[in-house]
Write an enzyme that holds these catalytic residues in place. Structure first.
Site, short mmCIF file in Angstrom:
data_model
loop_
_atom_site.label_atom_id
_atom_site.label_comp_id
_atom_site.label_asym_id
_atom_site.label_seq_id
_atom_site.Cartn_x
_atom_site.Cartn_y
_atom_site.Cartn_z
N ASP A 8 0.82 -1.26 -0.10
CA ASP A 8 -0.12 -0.24 0.19
C ASP A 8 1.19 1.00 0.05
O ASP A 8 2.53 0.98 -0.25
CB ASP A 8 -1.18 -0.11 0.95
N CYS A 67 3.77 -3.60 3.92
CA CYS A 67 2.03 -2.23 4.39
C CYS A 67 2.49 -1.33 5.80
O CYS A 67 4.56 -1.80 5.58
CB CYS A 67 0.78 -2.91 4.98
N THR A 69 3.13 -2.17 8.85
CA THR A 69 2.90 -3.00 9.70
C THR A 69 3.33 -4.36 8.76
O THR A 69 3.79 -5.28 9.69
CB THR A 69 1.53 -3.67 10.61
N HIS A 100 11.09 -24.63 6.92
CA HIS A 100 9.82 -25.51 7.35
C HIS A 100 8.41 -24.91 7.80
O HIS A 100 7.50 -25.71 7.26
CB HIS A 100 9.86 -24.86 9.65
N HIS A 135 7.91 -31.50 8.55
CA HIS A 135 7.60 -30.34 7.73
C HIS A 135 6.47 -30.24 6.83
O HIS A 135 5.17 -29.21 6.78
CB HIS A 135 8.38 -29.18 7.97
C1 RB5 Z 1 -2.09 2.46 6.91
O1 RB5 Z 1 -1.98 3.42 7.15
C2 RB5 Z 1 -1.52 0.58 7.57
O2 RB5 Z 1 -3.02 0.73 8.26
C3 RB5 Z 1 -1.37 -0.50 6.67
O3 RB5 Z 1 -0.18 0.81 6.05
C4 RB5 Z 1 -0.77 -1.30 7.63
O4 RB5 Z 1 0.12 -1.05 8.64
C5 RB5 Z 1 -1.90 -2.07 7.99
O5 RB5 Z 1 -1.91 -3.70 8.63
#
Ligand code: RB5
Length: 152
Positions: A8, A67, A69, A100, A135
């Site tokens: 994203d 993204c 996180t 694994h 595995h």
């Molecule tokens: C976008 O702000 C954020 O929510 C997205 O990049 C991501 O971290 C979601 O899991």
């Protein structure tokens, strides 16, 4: 190796850096979007799904999803039957996710890992091979869950 990339807006800069890094290693890299870092209203499930479906269709062998996180985009990718995506913030997990768990997608948070750590993570991921054996039986059990829910 043919590798599909998806991110994203939060992950576009790191995605492009990693595409350049892995292309220089001889990999064939394809960008499945998103493309506009200023579009803060874009949605991570779209590129997560596209990368996963490209793997399922055999267009690419493996994928990198990014993204903020690494979580949301990996959750979306994991909804595509047969796809195993793992969020990694360090190289040990990245290597073990292949050795694994036979993961096809390494997912990272651009707000969590920096560029240099991300390079070490993709090196660990793409430098590892599935060990099979006991595995494989466990990965088959994951696939069985999808079959039990009519997803395969
Ligand atoms: C976008 O702000 C954020 O929510 C997205 O990049 C991501 O971290 C979601 O899991």
């Amino acid at each position: 190796m043919k590798i599909g990339f998806g991110s994203d807006h939060a992950g576009i800069e790191l995605k492009l850096q990693l595409m350049e890094y892995l292309t220089a290693q001889g990999h064939e890299c394809t960008d499945y979007g998103n493309y506009d870092p200023n579009d803060r209203g874009d949605d991570y499930p779209v590129p997560g799904r596209k990368v996963a479906e490209a793997i399922r269709a055999g267009e690419v062998e493996k994928g990198v999803t990014i993204c903020g996180t690494g979580l949301g985009i990996s959750l979306a990718a994991n909804k595509v039957p047969g796809i195993r995506a793992c969020v990694c913030s360090e190289p040990y997990t990245a290597a073990m996710s292949v050795r694994h768990n036979n993961c096809q997608i390494v997912s990272m948070g651009a707000r969590v890992v920096g560029r240099e750590l991300a390079k070490v993570i993709v090196d660990a991921f793409f430098g590892s091979e599935f060990e099979g054996g006991r595995h494989a039986a466990r990965v088959d059990m994951i696939t069985q869950i999808e079959k039990d829910y009519g997803m395969q």
